[in-house]
Design an enzyme around this catalytic site. Structure first.
Site, short mmCIF file in Angstrom:
data_model
loop_
_atom_site.label_atom_id
_atom_site.label_comp_id
_atom_site.label_asym_id
_atom_site.label_seq_id
_atom_site.Cartn_x
_atom_site.Cartn_y
_atom_site.Cartn_z
CE1 TYR A 1 -0.03 51.09 28.55
CE2 TYR A 1 1.88 50.14 27.38
CZ TYR A 1 0.73 50.91 26.96
OH TYR A 1 -0.01 51.62 25.58
CG ASP B 1 7.93 52.78 30.45
OD1 ASP B 1 8.05 52.22 29.49
OD2 ASP B 1 7.59 52.64 31.54
#
Length: 225
Positions: A11, A9
């Site tokens: 952010y 991922d």
């Protein structure tokens, strides 16, 4: 099965989402922001995620950049900050979020061991390209996969399908890494091997699946593969 690929991922996992507010608060003339920036950053992130989940449920997809702007507008109003120039500055900084300090070396170790690395994110591809270029980590990443390819946000299963479609991997050949408990749960339920980066020492979410590994940062990711 052996891990062939690490998927991250973006952010909150590779990039510090509080970085935009923190950097802006340190600039001259930002006294009002300096007093409230931690709360603003937390509100901004919370609304950004809430809006993505609601839009996934209702099918009203818009690019993550629109969700990001909407979340900031809510956070600024709550903080009592009516400042269009500050808004533009914060949004500009979001394209240059700092990577966590262990990220470059961790990714370099994966590359040295012959393990591929990629990003799978809610972010628009152009947002991801901006953050990756700013952090100088593009040489370590084989792909930037964005939900804009399927028009729905994580944790929809069709998003996780993008990994196999891009790399031809089976789910259990992938180590999926996220700082979001709900994302780690969604990925684990999908069949990925998962690592949750629990930087805030939170309890494990009570969801449909649990991550195989719980880490305090990304330093030990190469050891897992």
């Amino acid at each position: 099965m052996a891990i062939k690929l690490c998927v991250f991922d973006a952010y909150g996992t590779l990039f510090d989402v509080a970085g935009a507010a923190r950097v802006a608060a340190e600039e001259p003339g930002r006294g009002a922001l300096a007093e409230v920036w931690p709360q603003l950053a937390a509100d901004w992130r919370a609304k950004q995620l809430e809006y993505s989940w609601l839009r996934a449920i209702t099918g009203d997809y818009v690019p993550f950049w629109e969700v990001t702007k909407d979340g900031l507008d809510w956070a600024m109003e709550r903080a009592g900050l009516d400042d269009p120039e500050l808004r533009e500055r914060l949004l500009a900084l979001y394209w240059e979020l700092p990577a966590y300090r262990e990220v470059p070396f961790m990714l370099a170790q994966l590359k040295a061991r012959g393990i591929g690395a990629a990003i799978l994110s809610n972010g628009n591809r152009d947002m991801l390209e901006g953050a990756v270029d700013s952090a100088g980590i593009g040489e370590f990443l084989q792909a930037l996969l964005s939900v804009e390819q399927v028009g729905i946000f994580k944790p929809a299963r069709v998003v996780y399908d993008l990994v196999g479609e891009e790399f031809g991997t089976a789910p259990d050949e992938v180590l999926f890494v996220s700082s979001n408990g709900w994302d780690a749960a969604g990925a684990a339920a999908y069949g990925f091997q998962t690592a949750w980066v629990n930087r805030m020492s939170l309890p494990v979410d009570r969801l449909m699946a649990a991550p195989a590994h719980v880490l305090t940062d990304l330093t030990t990711i190469p050891e897992l593969v």
